[in-house]
Motif scaffolding. Structure first.
Motif, PDB file in Angstrom:
ATOM      1  N   MET A   1      -2.498   5.343   9.097  1.00  0.00           N
ATOM      2  CA  MET A   1      -1.897   4.653  10.200  1.00  0.00           C
ATOM      3  C   MET A   1      -1.904   5.553  11.436  1.00  0.00           C
ATOM      4  SD  MET A   1      -0.887   1.631   9.022  1.00  0.00           S
ATOM      5  CE  MET A   1       0.162   1.083  10.323  1.00  0.00           C
ATOM      6  N   PHE A   2      -1.994   4.928  12.568  1.00  0.00           N
ATOM      7  CA  PHE A   2      -2.013   5.676  13.822  1.00  0.00           C
ATOM      8  C   PHE A   2      -0.611   6.099  14.231  1.00  0.00           C
ATOM      9  CE2 PHE A   2      -6.101   3.622  14.114  1.00  0.00           C
ATOM     10  CZ  PHE A   2      -6.873   4.637  14.620  1.00  0.00           C
ATOM     11  N   ASN A   3      -0.521   7.288  14.789  1.00  0.00           N
ATOM     12  CA  ASN A   3       0.721   7.792  15.362  1.00  0.00           C
ATOM     13  C   ASN A   3       0.736   7.615  16.872  1.00  0.00           C
ATOM     14  OD1 ASN A   3       1.556   8.611  12.825  1.00  0.00           O
ATOM     15  ND2 ASN A   3       0.711  10.649  13.062  1.00  0.00           N
ATOM     16  N   ILE A   4      -0.347   7.066  17.406  1.00  0.00           N
ATOM     17  CA  ILE A   4      -0.442   6.790  18.845  1.00  0.00           C
ATOM     18  C   ILE A   4      -0.923   5.353  19.015  1.00  0.00           C
ATOM     19  CG2 ILE A   4      -0.976   9.200  19.408  1.00  0.00           C
ATOM     20  CD1 ILE A   4      -3.924   8.181  19.901  1.00  0.00           C
ATOM     21  N   ASN A   5      -0.763   4.838  20.216  1.00  0.00           N
ATOM     22  CA  ASN A   5      -1.291   3.513  20.533  1.00  0.00           C
ATOM     23  C   ASN A   5      -2.774   3.640  20.871  1.00  0.00           C
ATOM     24  OD1 ASN A   5       1.185   2.070  20.302  1.00  0.00           O
ATOM     25  ND2 ASN A   5       1.812   2.961  22.259  1.00  0.00           N
ATOM     26  N   VAL A   6      -3.572   2.733  20.316  1.00  0.00           N
ATOM     27  CA  VAL A   6      -5.015   2.742  20.536  1.00  0.00           C
ATOM     28  C   VAL A   6      -5.493   1.347  20.913  1.00  0.00           C
ATOM     29  CG1 VAL A   6      -5.439   4.662  18.943  1.00  0.00           C
ATOM     30  CG2 VAL A   6      -5.517   2.319  18.089  1.00  0.00           C
ATOM     31  N   LYS A   7      -6.678   1.294  21.513  1.00  0.00           N
ATOM     32  CA  LYS A   7      -7.343   0.036  21.854  1.00  0.00           C
ATOM     33  C   LYS A   7      -8.791   0.113  21.411  1.00  0.00           C
ATOM     34  CE  LYS A   7      -4.762  -1.515  25.844  1.00  0.00           C
ATOM     35  NZ  LYS A   7      -4.790  -1.865  27.257  1.00  0.00           N
TER      36      LYS A   7
ATOM     37  N   ALA B   1      -7.726   6.029  23.221  1.00  0.00           N
ATOM     38  CA  ALA B   1      -6.302   6.363  23.300  1.00  0.00           C
ATOM     39  C   ALA B   1      -5.668   5.475  24.359  1.00  0.00           C
ATOM     40  CB  ALA B   1      -6.126   7.837  23.655  1.00  0.00           C
ATOM     41  N   ASP B   2      -4.519   4.899  24.049  1.00  0.00           N
ATOM     42  CA  ASP B   2      -3.800   4.064  25.002  1.00  0.00           C
ATOM     43  C   ASP B   2      -2.599   4.803  25.587  1.00  0.00           C
ATOM     44  OD1 ASP B   2      -3.713   1.628  26.373  1.00  0.00           O
ATOM     45  OD2 ASP B   2      -2.239   0.778  24.972  1.00  0.00           O
ATOM     46  N   GLU B   3      -2.579   6.107  25.342  1.00  0.00           N
ATOM     47  CA  GLU B   3      -1.534   6.987  25.863  1.00  0.00           C
ATOM     48  C   GLU B   3      -2.062   8.415  25.808  1.00  0.00           C
ATOM     49  OE1 GLU B   3       1.563   7.977  22.541  1.00  0.00           O
ATOM     50  OE2 GLU B   3       0.951   5.878  22.265  1.00  0.00           O
ATOM     51  N   PRO B   4      -1.509   9.324  26.589  1.00  0.00           N
ATOM     52  CA  PRO B   4      -1.950  10.724  26.524  1.00  0.00           C
ATOM     53  C   PRO B   4      -1.612  11.330  25.163  1.00  0.00           C
ATOM     54  CG  PRO B   4      -0.557  10.331  28.454  1.00  0.00           C
ATOM     55  CD  PRO B   4      -0.480   9.114  27.603  1.00  0.00           C
ATOM     56  N   VAL B   5      -2.477  12.252  24.714  1.00  0.00           N
ATOM     57  CA  VAL B   5      -2.284  12.918  23.420  1.00  0.00           C
ATOM     58  C   VAL B   5      -2.379  14.423  23.644  1.00  0.00           C
ATOM     59  CG1 VAL B   5      -3.171  13.164  21.069  1.00  0.00           C
ATOM     60  CG2 VAL B   5      -3.385  10.955  22.246  1.00  0.00           C
ATOM     61  N   LYS B   6      -1.418  15.155  23.139  1.00  0.00           N
ATOM     62  CA  LYS B   6      -1.409  16.617  23.258  1.00  0.00           C
ATOM     63  C   LYS B   6      -2.275  17.251  22.170  1.00  0.00           C
ATOM     64  CE  LYS B   6       1.645  17.345  26.552  1.00  0.00           C
ATOM     65  NZ  LYS B   6       1.177  17.798  27.824  1.00  0.00           N
ATOM     66  N   ALA B   7      -2.946  18.340  22.503  1.00  0.00           N
ATOM     67  CA  ALA B   7      -3.732  19.099  21.521  1.00  0.00           C
ATOM     68  C   ALA B   7      -2.855  19.465  20.333  1.00  0.00           C
ATOM     69  CB  ALA B   7      -4.292  20.367  22.166  1.00  0.00           C
ATOM     70  N   GLY B   8      -3.408  19.304  19.126  1.00  0.00           N
ATOM     71  CA  GLY B   8      -2.683  19.634  17.910  1.00  0.00           C
ATOM     72  C   GLY B   8      -1.861  18.497  17.344  1.00  0.00           C
ATOM     73  N   SER B   9      -1.700  17.423  18.119  1.00  0.00           N
ATOM     74  CA  SER B   9      -0.924  16.276  17.640  1.00  0.00           C
ATOM     75  C   SER B   9      -1.659  15.548  16.529  1.00  0.00           C
ATOM     76  CB  SER B   9      -0.669  15.274  18.772  1.00  0.00           C
ATOM     77  OG  SER B   9       0.066  15.847  19.807  1.00  0.00           O
ATOM     78  N   THR B  10      -0.914  15.075  15.555  1.00  0.00           N
ATOM     79  CA  THR B  10      -1.492  14.233  14.508  1.00  0.00           C
ATOM     80  C   THR B  10      -1.648  12.829  15.083  1.00  0.00           C
ATOM     81  OG1 THR B  10      -0.512  15.529  12.738  1.00  0.00           O
ATOM     82  CG2 THR B  10      -1.192  13.287  12.190  1.00  0.00           C
ATOM     83  N   VAL B  11      -2.889  12.393  15.162  1.00  0.00           N
ATOM     84  CA  VAL B  11      -3.227  11.093  15.735  1.00  0.00           C
ATOM     85  C   VAL B  11      -3.198  10.017  14.650  1.00  0.00           C
ATOM     86  CG1 VAL B  11      -5.126   9.804  16.814  1.00  0.00           C
ATOM     87  CG2 VAL B  11      -4.591  12.111  17.582  1.00  0.00           C
TER      88      VAL B  11
ATOM     89  N   ILE C   1      -5.751  13.242  10.932  1.00  0.00           N
ATOM     90  CA  ILE C   1      -6.703  13.488  12.010  1.00  0.00           C
ATOM     91  C   ILE C   1      -5.886  13.981  13.195  1.00  0.00           C
ATOM     92  CG2 ILE C   1      -8.386  12.455  13.576  1.00  0.00           C
ATOM     93  CD1 ILE C   1      -9.036  10.450  11.328  1.00  0.00           C
ATOM     94  N   VAL C   2      -6.274  15.146  13.715  1.00  0.00           N
ATOM     95  CA  VAL C   2      -5.517  15.766  14.801  1.00  0.00           C
ATOM     96  C   VAL C   2      -6.394  15.929  16.041  1.00  0.00           C
ATOM     97  CG1 VAL C   2      -3.985  16.991  13.203  1.00  0.00           C
ATOM     98  CG2 VAL C   2      -6.035  18.106  14.023  1.00  0.00           C
ATOM     99  N   ALA C   3      -5.726  15.986  17.184  1.00  0.00           N
ATOM    100  CA  ALA C   3      -6.417  16.199  18.458  1.00  0.00           C
ATOM    101  C   ALA C   3      -6.778  17.674  18.584  1.00  0.00           C
ATOM    102  CB  ALA C   3      -5.526  15.775  19.614  1.00  0.00           C
TER     103      ALA C   3
END
Length: 131
Positions: A1-7, A20-30, A102-104
């Protein structure tokens, strides 16, 4: 499952892509895999499928050398395109489990296409020979 909003939108790389439908910080679990929802297919079962079914699974799924099975995700991760310079990477936080995250690998801007290096998790996809 996604931890961020995607399109899902048209990609300049291939067909439709995942953005990505929002900014993602390096190291974040996507994304975190969910084996309870994903379809797991043995090599024996895969071999017995029709050519069309095998093509679909190899297009939208991945073969794992960790368990020698095909994994077909239940969600939009299947639209994540390949790049030799990806902004995402696989991570196995628990080495005793086949559960992947999966991480950024760097900061990702909202609207940016999410990309993986398919060679990280799939050695059988023949189309990579042409990239």
């Amino acid at each position: 499952m996604f931890n961020i909003n995607v399109k899902i939108k048209p990609s300049t790389i291939h067909g439709n892509g995942l953005f990505a439908d929002e900014p993602v910080k390096a190291g974040s679990t996507v994304y975190q895999g969910n084996a309870e929802l994903d379809l797991i297919i043995s090599e024996e079962t895969f071999s017995a499928l029709t050519t069309r079914e095998q093509q679909f699974i190899s297009q939208y799924g991945a073969h794992s050398s960790l368990d020698d099975q095909w994994h077909l995700p239940h969600d939009h991760i299947r639209f994540c395109n390949h790049s030799n310079n990806p902004n995402l990477k696989l991570s196995y936080p628990d080495k005793n489990s086949h559960s992947c995250h999966i991480v950024a690998v760097r900061d990702i801007a909202a609207g940016e296409e999410l990309l993986q290096d398919y060679r990280e998790f799939e050695e059988l996809r023949e189309c990579l020979q042409d990239l």
